[in-house]
Design a protein around this motif. Structure first.
Motif, PDB file in Angstrom:
ATOM      1  N   ASP A 298      -2.812  -3.552  10.244  1.00 23.75           N
ATOM      2  CA  ASP A 298      -3.768  -3.239   9.185  1.00 23.75           C
ATOM      3  C   ASP A 298      -3.196  -2.104   8.339  1.00 23.75           C
ATOM      4  O   ASP A 298      -2.930  -1.011   8.861  1.00 23.75           O
ATOM      5  CB  ASP A 298      -5.106  -2.837   9.806  1.00 23.75           C
ATOM      6  CG  ASP A 298      -6.209  -2.693   8.756  1.00 23.75           C
ATOM      7  OD1 ASP A 298      -6.016  -3.185   7.627  1.00 23.75           O
ATOM      8  OD2 ASP A 298      -7.253  -2.094   9.079  1.00 23.75           O
ATOM      9  N   PHE A 299      -2.993  -2.346   7.066  1.00 26.38           N
ATOM     10  CA  PHE A 299      -2.423  -1.316   6.203  1.00 26.38           C
ATOM     11  C   PHE A 299      -2.842  -1.574   4.762  1.00 26.38           C
ATOM     12  O   PHE A 299      -3.304  -2.648   4.413  1.00 26.38           O
ATOM     13  CB  PHE A 299      -0.895  -1.296   6.310  1.00 26.38           C
ATOM     14  CG  PHE A 299      -0.226  -2.538   5.756  1.00 26.38           C
ATOM     15  CD1 PHE A 299       0.246  -2.582   4.455  1.00 26.38           C
ATOM     16  CD2 PHE A 299      -0.071  -3.668   6.547  1.00 26.38           C
ATOM     17  CE1 PHE A 299       0.860  -3.718   3.941  1.00 26.38           C
ATOM     18  CE2 PHE A 299       0.538  -4.818   6.051  1.00 26.38           C
ATOM     19  CZ  PHE A 299       1.003  -4.834   4.754  1.00 26.38           C
ATOM     20  N   ARG A 300      -2.674  -0.553   3.955  1.00 23.51           N
ATOM     21  CA  ARG A 300      -2.877  -0.678   2.511  1.00 23.51           C
ATOM     22  C   ARG A 300      -1.545  -0.367   1.836  1.00 23.51           C
ATOM     23  O   ARG A 300      -0.663   0.275   2.429  1.00 23.51           O
ATOM     24  CB  ARG A 300      -3.955   0.277   2.011  1.00 23.51           C
ATOM     25  CG  ARG A 300      -3.618   1.743   2.214  1.00 23.51           C
ATOM     26  CD  ARG A 300      -4.613   2.649   1.529  1.00 23.51           C
ATOM     27  NE  ARG A 300      -4.220   4.047   1.672  1.00 23.51           N
ATOM     28  CZ  ARG A 300      -4.499   4.991   0.783  1.00 23.51           C
ATOM     29  NH1 ARG A 300      -5.181   4.696  -0.301  1.00 23.51           N
ATOM     30  NH2 ARG A 300      -4.117   6.237   0.976  1.00 23.51           N
ATOM     31  N   VAL A 301      -1.372  -0.805   0.599  1.00 19.08           N
ATOM     32  CA  VAL A 301      -0.140  -0.532  -0.130  1.00 19.08           C
ATOM     33  C   VAL A 301      -0.422   0.459  -1.252  1.00 19.08           C
ATOM     34  O   VAL A 301      -1.515   0.480  -1.820  1.00 19.08           O
ATOM     35  CB  VAL A 301       0.483  -1.820  -0.703  1.00 19.08           C
ATOM     36  CG1 VAL A 301       1.023  -2.688   0.414  1.00 19.08           C
ATOM     37  CG2 VAL A 301      -0.500  -2.589  -1.559  1.00 19.08           C
ATOM     38  N   VAL A 302       0.589   1.273  -1.539  1.00 14.09           N
ATOM     39  CA  VAL A 302       0.500   2.274  -2.600  1.00 14.09           C
ATOM     40  C   VAL A 302       1.761   2.177  -3.454  1.00 14.09           C
ATOM     41  O   VAL A 302       2.865   2.015  -2.928  1.00 14.09           O
ATOM     42  CB  VAL A 302       0.368   3.691  -2.011  1.00 14.09           C
ATOM     43  CG1 VAL A 302       0.520   4.755  -3.091  1.00 14.09           C
ATOM     44  CG2 VAL A 302      -0.979   3.858  -1.320  1.00 14.09           C
TER      45      VAL A 302
END
Length: 304
Positions: free
Chosen positions: A93-97
């Protein structure tokens, strides 16, 4: 790149008693002015809502537009997209920046910041791309198969040399694709024409140098590069065969994610390729197109 701001700010020094000696004597007119308009210290601004003090999910820093990052869409850079897809396939589970190489501790993207919480606010050590496979093995919820070493080394050479060199030429050196190169890597950096021209020269010079060094030739030959890419994609198509995943695995591996990182970007309709030589080559191999579609559906579903 997001910046962590300190919650502590310098305090204003205590006022000296009137007439007390100081390092610098304030002229009488200024002293009278400050008495009428005393200097105030305002509290620090609050952090933006998108910069929470506790990160409950990991953050992957990649080449991507701010708009696409908010939607969690694929990166437009093969190296970043490879790991973005792999982490998704691993159940991380991760978000991108949106970020750039200058912001990376290692000097290259991607890198990942593990999750933190209010109970464990310590600074997390960034994880470079060469450590992401180990991180996924420890924290992922899906068991991603490892390709046999002898097979992976043989076919990775196609991706590392023939396909990568053709990609570098197509995006950075092919004049018809100048608008796409500008859209992805130059325009977002600066509005200055001088700066953009400088960046364009640097990118093209770096790409040409890498191609020449890799191939050991004195000049770039586009026909030879595209022939090499056609042979490489043909070999990948042959080893994939009628299976869903490479090497007969029951689920996609890191190698599948690596192939996807090129085939998706060459087939992505949102990227305005004018020189479509590489795109046309990939389309000659329907099983590679279908392989790309499968990973796209698994990782992004209806987002794309």
């Amino acid at each position: 790149m997001e910046v962590e701001m300190s919650s502590e700010t310098p305090r204003a020094p205590n006022a000296r008693p009137s007439g007390a000696p100081g390092w610098v004597a304030i002229p009488a007119p200024l002293a009278r002015l400050f008495k009428k308009f005393p200097l105030l210290t305002y509290p620090p601004n609050e952090l933006p809502a998108r910069s929470p003090s506790a990160r409950d999910v990991a953050t992957l820093y990649v080449f991507i537009s701010n708009e696409d990052a908010l939607r969690g869409l694929p990166s437009f850079n093969p190296s970043c997209l490879k790991w973005q897809a792999f982490l998704k396939l691993s159940g991380i589970d991760f978000r991108v920046v949106s970020s750039n190489n200058h912001a990376s501790p290692s000097g290259a993207l991607p890198f990942l910041i593990p999750p933190s919480s209010a109970n464990a606010p310590s600074v997390c050590t960034p994880i470079a791309s060469n450590k992401l496979e180990d991180y996924a093995a420890q924290h992922g919820t899906s068991n991603v198969p490892a390709a046999p070493d002898f097979k992976q080394e043989t076919y990775e050479s196609f991706l590392s040399y023939q396909i990568r060199n053709a990609w570098l030429y197509a995006l950075y050196l092919s004049r018809p694709n100048s608008a796409l190169l500008s859209q992805l890597y130059i325009t977002p950096v600066s509005a200055s024409r001088v700066v953009r021209t400088t960046i364009l020269y640097q990118l093209r010079h770096a790409a040409e140098t890498e191609i020449l060094k890799s191939m050991g030739v004195p000049a770039v030959n586009s026909d030879a590069l595209y022939r090499g890419a056609k042979e490489a994609f043909g070999a990948l198509s042959a080893v994939l065969g009628s299976g869903d995943w490479f090497f007969g695995d029951a689920s996609p591996s890191l190698f599948d994610a690596t192939v996807f990182s090129y085939t998706h970007l060459l087939l992505d309709d949102s990227l305005a390729w004018e020189d479509r030589a590489l795109t046309d080559i990939v389309k000659r191999f329907p099983n590679l197109v279908q392989h790309r579609d499968r990973i796209l559906q698994i990782c992004w579903g209806s987002k794309t």
